[in-house]
Design a protein around this motif. Structure first.
Motif, PDB file in Angstrom:
ATOM      1  N   TRP A 226      13.425   1.708   0.081  1.00  0.00           N
ATOM      2  CA  TRP A 226      12.882   0.406   0.473  1.00  0.00           C
ATOM      3  C   TRP A 226      13.017   0.196   1.978  1.00  0.00           C
ATOM      4  O   TRP A 226      12.128  -0.379   2.627  1.00  0.00           O
ATOM      5  N   GLY A 227      14.136   0.662   2.549  1.00  0.00           N
ATOM      6  CA  GLY A 227      14.296   0.568   3.994  1.00  0.00           C
ATOM      7  C   GLY A 227      13.252   1.380   4.741  1.00  0.00           C
ATOM      8  O   GLY A 227      12.677   0.915   5.739  1.00  0.00           O
ATOM      9  N   PHE A 228      12.955   2.584   4.233  1.00  0.00           N
ATOM     10  CA  PHE A 228      11.944   3.417   4.890  1.00  0.00           C
ATOM     11  C   PHE A 228      10.547   2.807   4.748  1.00  0.00           C
ATOM     12  O   PHE A 228       9.740   2.839   5.696  1.00  0.00           O
ATOM     13  N   ILE A 229      10.255   2.235   3.588  1.00  0.00           N
ATOM     14  CA  ILE A 229       8.930   1.628   3.384  1.00  0.00           C
ATOM     15  C   ILE A 229       8.727   0.448   4.327  1.00  0.00           C
ATOM     16  O   ILE A 229       7.696   0.342   5.018  1.00  0.00           O
ATOM     17  N   ILE A 230       9.706  -0.463   4.378  1.00  0.00           N
ATOM     18  CA  ILE A 230       9.567  -1.646   5.232  1.00  0.00           C
ATOM     19  C   ILE A 230       9.591  -1.260   6.705  1.00  0.00           C
ATOM     20  O   ILE A 230       8.862  -1.839   7.521  1.00  0.00           O
TER      21      ILE A 230
ATOM     22  N   MET B 241       0.828  -1.213   0.000  1.00  0.00           N
ATOM     23  CA  MET B 241       0.000   0.000   0.000  1.00  0.00           C
ATOM     24  C   MET B 241       0.858   1.258   0.000  1.00  0.00           C
ATOM     25  O   MET B 241       0.591   2.221  -0.741  1.00  0.00           O
ATOM     26  N   ILE B 242       1.910   1.270   0.825  1.00  0.00           N
ATOM     27  CA  ILE B 242       2.789   2.448   0.872  1.00  0.00           C
ATOM     28  C   ILE B 242       3.487   2.641  -0.454  1.00  0.00           C
ATOM     29  O   ILE B 242       3.617   3.769  -0.963  1.00  0.00           O
ATOM     30  N   ALA B 243       3.964   1.533  -1.046  1.00  0.00           N
ATOM     31  CA  ALA B 243       4.640   1.637  -2.338  1.00  0.00           C
ATOM     32  C   ALA B 243       3.697   2.162  -3.416  1.00  0.00           C
ATOM     33  O   ALA B 243       4.095   2.962  -4.276  1.00  0.00           O
ATOM     34  N   ALA B 244       2.428   1.721  -3.375  1.00  0.00           N
ATOM     35  CA  ALA B 244       1.463   2.218  -4.360  1.00  0.00           C
ATOM     36  C   ALA B 244       1.255   3.714  -4.209  1.00  0.00           C
ATOM     37  O   ALA B 244       1.140   4.442  -5.203  1.00  0.00           O
ATOM     38  N   GLU B 245       1.195   4.197  -2.966  1.00  0.00           N
ATOM     39  CA  GLU B 245       1.028   5.632  -2.749  1.00  0.00           C
ATOM     40  C   GLU B 245       2.246   6.416  -3.205  1.00  0.00           C
ATOM     41  O   GLU B 245       2.130   7.545  -3.673  1.00  0.00           O
ATOM     42  N   LEU B 246       3.447   5.801  -3.055  1.00  0.00           N
ATOM     43  CA  LEU B 246       4.677   6.504  -3.449  1.00  0.00           C
ATOM     44  C   LEU B 246       4.991   6.339  -4.932  1.00  0.00           C
ATOM     45  O   LEU B 246       5.896   7.011  -5.450  1.00  0.00           O
ATOM     46  N   GLY B 247       4.289   5.444  -5.607  1.00  0.00           N
ATOM     47  CA  GLY B 247       4.526   5.263  -7.030  1.00  0.00           C
ATOM     48  C   GLY B 247       5.742   4.430  -7.355  1.00  0.00           C
ATOM     49  O   GLY B 247       6.349   4.617  -8.418  1.00  0.00           O
ATOM     50  N   VAL B 248       6.121   3.485  -6.462  1.00  0.00           N
ATOM     51  CA  VAL B 248       7.249   2.588  -6.743  1.00  0.00           C
ATOM     52  C   VAL B 248       6.710   1.179  -6.951  1.00  0.00           C
ATOM     53  O   VAL B 248       5.505   0.933  -6.860  1.00  0.00           O
ATOM     54  N   ASN B 249       7.607   0.237  -7.201  1.00  0.00           N
ATOM     55  CA  ASN B 249       7.227  -1.126  -7.556  1.00  0.00           C
ATOM     56  C   ASN B 249       6.521  -1.810  -6.381  1.00  0.00           C
ATOM     57  O   ASN B 249       7.118  -2.089  -5.337  1.00  0.00           O
ATOM     58  N   VAL B 250       5.229  -2.108  -6.549  1.00  0.00           N
ATOM     59  CA  VAL B 250       4.439  -2.720  -5.487  1.00  0.00           C
ATOM     60  C   VAL B 250       4.864  -4.165  -5.258  1.00  0.00           C
ATOM     61  O   VAL B 250       4.928  -4.635  -4.108  1.00  0.00           O
ATOM     62  N   ALA B 251       5.163  -4.904  -6.326  1.00  0.00           N
ATOM     63  CA  ALA B 251       5.543  -6.310  -6.188  1.00  0.00           C
ATOM     64  C   ALA B 251       6.826  -6.458  -5.374  1.00  0.00           C
ATOM     65  O   ALA B 251       6.929  -7.324  -4.494  1.00  0.00           O
TER      66      ALA B 251
END
Length: 517
Positions: A413-417, A346-356
């Motif tokens: 990626w570190g901040f997202i996780i 969900m966070i990746a989708a909001e930031l516009g990066v690779n969701v997978a």
């Protein structure tokens, strides 16, 4: 010509008559106006005279009233002044009385001072006489004891120091006994409250499993002749089998949840089968291991399918499935990883990066916890090595390595996780204290004790409710051991958060060894 001469005098006569008439009319008007002015002046004078009379009369009335008011004010001020003078007179009388009293007291003080001066002189003479007697007695004592005054003073000081140490030790023992009594009373209250609140299920979920028995006769069959069955089961599973007075139940205790699950399934099979002997135990434990391995594989595949992560290596899926039996602060690590994967996507989708990639990283971020009891290192470093070995994606490796933000440079990626991990862990009811925090608290307790000088070794026991400290006898005496216990207690109270009370026991042992030849 005659006509013109005749007309000129007529004209002049008319002219002069006009002028005379005008002058006369002007005089009449002037006289009339003067009479009118005089009349108006007379009327004005009369009005002014009347107004002046009225003003004088009114002024007299005002002056009369002002005089009356002034008389009243003067009388009031006079009364007030008389009252103030009387008050001042009374105060003056009181001051005079106080002055007389003070003078009398000063006179008494002077008399006392003179008396004290005389007494001081007498005391000085008495003191000098006593000093003289003391000097003669000291000389006699030195002659009798063959010791100088310095030596005698040193001996007295040493004796007093020993007496003070003994008294301090005695009082410390009394205080320690009193504190122990109070601590025991407080501990009983705390234990009673803890039992009433019934928090035992937290420990049961992480360290023990209870297996029901059809009857208490089964306990004897599980133990076997001379305990061979229970030894074979414990040796095959690596789990402690606790058989106590609990009716129709045995307890499996182990900090490794996979081993505990294997032992639970094997024990259930043995109870249902009824054939319990070492050979059968080994066979059943082997089958239970295979079933648990299959369950682990299935759990890993189901987690990856549920999140929507495809293409994981079978080795990673198997390790991921082991997290089903791993808990952290009472929270299932596999369920936590699934939640983190969803949140990271969900966070990746909001930031516009690779969701997978975000989902894969979230699912694998705590994979090191499946191996942290078998491999040295933190779960972050272990997980990073596993992902490097079986998944070549640099984004996933960075996310796993940086999800605790403990690296110098942190990628997106570190901040997202890290954010997804914090959200999953901080939700209400997600976590409870478990083995990890328990072990950290025990280590912190031992570190506090080991930080003091003279401590040889410390052991935290009784689930962290007591710490026993072995000290070096050549560096710390009995009195120092008591002081050390008190200092350690203060440091524990200041720097450690713990439930209930912690008993600090300092042990000092001195051995004297000699040989007869």
């Amino acid at each position: 010509m005659e006509t013109e001469i005749f007309n000129l005098p007529v004209i002049l006569a008319i002219f002069f008559s006009f002028i005379i008439g005008a002058i006369f009319g002007g005089m009449v008007i002037f006289i009339t106006r003067g009479a009118l002015v005089n009349r108006q002046l007379s009327v004005a004078q009369k009005r002014a005279t009347k107004t002046l009379a009225e003003a004088n009369l009114e002024a007299k009335d005002v002056l009369h009233e002002a005089k009356l008011e002034a008389d009243k004010t003067r009388a009031a001020y006079g009364a007030e002044i008389r009252e103030r003078r009387a008050e001042l007179q009374r105060q003056e009388n009181r001051v005079s009385q106080k002055v007389e009293t003070l003078e009398h007291k000063l006179e008494n003080l002077d008399n006392r001072e003179r008396g004290l001066t005389n007494k001081e002189k007498e005391m000085e003479s008495t003191r000098a006489h006593l000093e003289e007697i003391k000097g003669r007695q000291l000389k006699q004592l030195e002659l009798i004891s063959n010791m100088s005054s310095e030596q005698a003073s040193q001996s007295l000081l040493e004796m007093m120091e020993r007496e003070m140490q003994e008294e301090s030790s005695r009082r410390l023992r009394e205080w320690e006994a009193k504190i122990k009594e109070e601590a025991n009373e407080r501990a009983r209250d705390i234990l009673a409250q803890a039992i009433q609140r019934s928090a035992s299920e937290i420990v049961s979920e992480t360290t023990v499993s209870v297996v029901p028995l059809p009857s208490d006769e089964m306990k004897g069959r599980l133990i076997g002749r001379e305990g061979r069955n229970i030894r074979a089961l414990e040796q095959a599973t690596g789990v402690d089998l606790i058989i106590d007075d609990t009716p129709e139940a045995v307890t499996l205790s182990s900090f490794d949840p996979v081993r505990r699950e294997i032992a639970r399934q094997a024990l259930n099979r043995l109870i249902l089968d009824g054939r319990i002997h070492p050979a059968r135990i080994e066979e059943v434990v082997t089958k239970a291991k295979e079933e648990v391995e299959a369950t682990i594989q299935s759990a890993g595949e189901q987690a990856a399918y549920q999140v929507g992560v495809h293409g994981l290596r079978p080795e990673l899926i198997k390790i991921l499935g082991r997290l089903k039996y791993r808990t952290s602060y009472g929270q299932s690590v596999l369920q936590h990883s699934i939640e983190v994967a969803y949140l990271a996507g969900m966070i990746a989708a909001e930031l516009g990066v690779n969701v997978a990639l975000a989902k894969k990283t979230g699912l694998l971020h705590d994979i090191g916890k499946a191996m942290d009891r078998e491999v040295e290192g933190t779960h972050t470093s272990i997980g990073t090595d596993l992902v490097k070995q079986w998944d070549k994606s640099p984004e996933v490796v960075k996310g796993v390595a940086e999800h605790h933000l403990d690296t110098p440079d942190v990628s997106i990626w570190g901040f997202i996780i890290s954010a997804a991990d914090a959200i999953s862990s901080a939700r209400p009811g997600a976590r409870r204290e478990s083995l990890e925090s328990y072990l950290k608290r025990l280590k912190a307790l031992e570190d506090i004790a080991d930080s003091f000088k003279g401590v040889e070794k410390s052991y935290a026991i009784q689930a962290g409710r007591e710490i026993r400290i072995l000290v070096k006898p050549e560096e710390i005496d009995d009195l120092g051991a008591m002081r050390l216990a008190r200092d350690i207690v203060k440091k524990i109270e200041e720097g450690l958060a713990y439930p209930g009370q912690i008993k600090v026991t300092v042990l000092r042992e001195t051995r004297a060894v000699d040989y007869a030849k």
